[in-house]
Design a protein around this motif. Structure first.
Motif, PDB file in Angstrom:
ATOM      1  N   SER A 117      12.967 -18.549 -33.267  1.00 20.75           N
ATOM      2  CA  SER A 117      11.596 -18.527 -32.750  1.00 20.75           C
ATOM      3  C   SER A 117      11.551 -17.641 -31.513  1.00 20.75           C
ATOM      4  N   GLU A 120       8.935 -20.818 -28.989  1.00 26.18           N
ATOM      5  CA  GLU A 120       9.369 -22.150 -28.586  1.00 26.18           C
ATOM      6  C   GLU A 120      10.867 -22.283 -28.770  1.00 26.18           C
ATOM      7  N   ASP A 121      11.494 -23.016 -27.855  1.00 26.63           N
ATOM      8  CA  ASP A 121      12.932 -23.245 -27.937  1.00 26.63           C
ATOM      9  C   ASP A 121      13.256 -24.036 -29.200  1.00 26.63           C
ATOM     10  N   ASN A 124      13.538 -27.765 -28.861  1.00 26.75           N
ATOM     11  CA  ASN A 124      12.276 -28.504 -28.783  1.00 26.75           C
ATOM     12  C   ASN A 124      11.622 -28.643 -30.150  1.00 26.75           C
ATOM     13  N   GLY A 202      20.492 -22.349 -33.077  1.00 28.09           N
ATOM     14  CA  GLY A 202      19.197 -21.925 -32.561  1.00 28.09           C
ATOM     15  C   GLY A 202      19.212 -20.484 -32.088  1.00 28.09           C
ATOM     16  N   PHE A 204      16.677 -18.294 -29.843  1.00 28.46           N
ATOM     17  CA  PHE A 204      15.482 -18.197 -28.996  1.00 28.46           C
ATOM     18  C   PHE A 204      15.439 -16.776 -28.440  1.00 28.46           C
ATOM     19  N   GLU A 207      16.124 -15.528 -24.804  1.00 27.46           N
ATOM     20  CA  GLU A 207      17.488 -15.694 -24.327  1.00 27.46           C
ATOM     21  C   GLU A 207      18.448 -14.679 -24.934  1.00 27.46           C
TER      22      GLU A 207
END
Length: 423
Positions: A117, A120-121, A124, A202, A204, A207
């Motif tokens: 994404s 949004e992290d 989360n 994940g 993100f 990052e």
């Protein structure tokens, strides 16, 4: 068809006699008996993976989308090695729920997740996944929602011809007693223990991208390059590509990409009709589909196609996807106040169904589908009879106008038989 017979070390003559008898008696219509315990079976066996099943049409391995009703519409589920594209609704209210149900289904079945994404992290996102319903409670929860949302008109029984009373009711796609696919409670969150016990990765974008990264012209955007590298590393490191056998029990990789193509990914297809990166998204999908075809993985992508100004890009994106589903919300439209759609929240369009190993795709035979988010469940229903009821209302209105309008006062009704029907 010859039967395979096994025998022990001290039963050579007897075993050969049994084998000869079995060859002459067993036909292709008889089920072979179980083999003796303790024998070594060197033949190929179908390895079963939790949360998967073969397709009855072509034998392709399928996974559930997290919505059993959607699985039925797609021919049993989402095929391994394919991409499911969800065209987001205008205000992005209902498409995230389908995205989260797909991820929650992976956690329940013990599949590996890859969540990407730019908004949004991923940590989360996992915390907001809906809670699964147990098999014993899914039917009860579904019946409660249907009972609570019944309209007064549904209690009125109409007298119809006897030949139509025995026809099955097919308007609503309800729960099926099957281990493939689960139902999820949108009002509750998935237990924290399931998330902690799951294997997920994940991505993100804020990052992963640095401001000093230099990219060659006419190439992919930095976000797409980083995401493809991340997906490729996960597939190869955890051996989903099939080149090396997995260390533990065979598993499936579920990939979820949220809001792909939006400006948050560094793409300008939503900002200009002919942007500088107009081919970046199509190149990304082309490479992604190549990675999926050679691995035990399935991908779901949500995309704001209503913001893409160039229709030719939308056509290319559709061709590069295997399954395409569009969500059309009634919020802010004329159908929101239409009494025919008062019990629904929007329409769902099955635009494309994959036909593997072919150059063309299938189209769904069911066209009139609506969805609604009840107290707990997201349901899909067929509205063919609803539309026929609306047409009968229009015929009634036409007949009412033709009967009650004054011919003397209005010159338009001098010839009542020429009055056209209202559509």
């Amino acid at each position: 068809m010859a039967a395979v017979a096994t025998c022990g070390s001290g039963a050579g003559t007897t075993g050969s006699a049994v084998a000869t008898a079995s060859k002459s008696n067993v036909t292709s219509f008889q089920r072979r008996g179980p083999r003796a315990s303790g024998t070594n079976d060197s033949g190929p066996r179908l390895v079963s993976i939790a949360g998967t099943r073969p397709s009855v049409r072509n034998g392709q391995l399928l996974v559930s989308t997290g919505l059993p009703a959607l699985d039925q519409l797609l021919g049993g589920g989402l095929a391994i090695g394919t991409v499911l594209l969800i065209e987001e609704d205008k205000y992005n209210i209902y498409s995230p729920l389908l995205f989260k149900c797909f991820l929650a289904e992976g956690i329940v079945n013990g599949h590996t997740l890859l969540v990407a994404s730019a908004k949004e992290d991923p940590a989360n996102i996992l915390q907001e996944l809906p809670a699964p319903l147990l098999d014993d409670n899914s039917k009860k929860e579904f019946d409660e929602d249907v009972y609570n949302h019944k309209t007064p008109e549904s209690n009125i029984k109409m007298k119809i011809a006897w030949r139509y009373q025995l026809l099955p009711k097919m308007e609503q796609i309800g729960p099926v007693s099957s281990r493939f696919g689960h139902y999820y409670d949108a009002s509750k969150r998935i237990p924290q223990e399931l998330i902690e016990a799951s294997n997920w990765h994940g991505f993100f974008l804020p990052e992963k991208i640095s401001s000093t990264l230099k990219v060659e012209p006419c190439s992919l955007t930095p976000g797409y390059i980083k995401l493809l590298q991340f997906i490729q590393n996960i597939i190869y490191e955890e051996r989903f590509d099939g080149s090396n056998p997995q260390k533990k029990q065979r598993n499936v990789l579920r990939i979820g990409i949220q809001n792909l193509g939006s400006p948050l990914w560094g793409d300008d297809i939503c900002c200009a009709e002919n942007g500088s990166n107009s081919h970046s998204l199509t190149k990304f999908l082309y490479v992604l589909r190549g990675l999926l075809r050679t691995s035990l993985s399935a991908c779901i992508i949500t995309m704001p196609t209503h913001l893409i100004q160039n229709k030719a890009i939308i056509a290319r994106i559709t061709n590069l996807s295997d399954t395409v589903i569009g969500l059309e919300s009634f919020i802010g439209s004329e159908r929101e106040t239409n009494p025919l759609y008062k019990d629904y929240h929007g329409l769902i369009h099955i635009r494309q169904i994959p036909r593997l190993n072919n150059l063309i795709c299938d189209e769904s035979d069911v066209k009139d589908l609506a969805f609604k988010l009840k107290r707990k469940l997201f349901t899909i229903e067929c509205i063919t009879k609803l539309r026929s009821y609306g047409l009968s209302q229009k015929y009634f209105l036409s007949h009412h106008l033709q009967k009650n309008c004054s011919v003397r006062k209005n010159p338009c009704f001098k010839q009542p038989h020429t009055l056209k029907k209202i559509y």
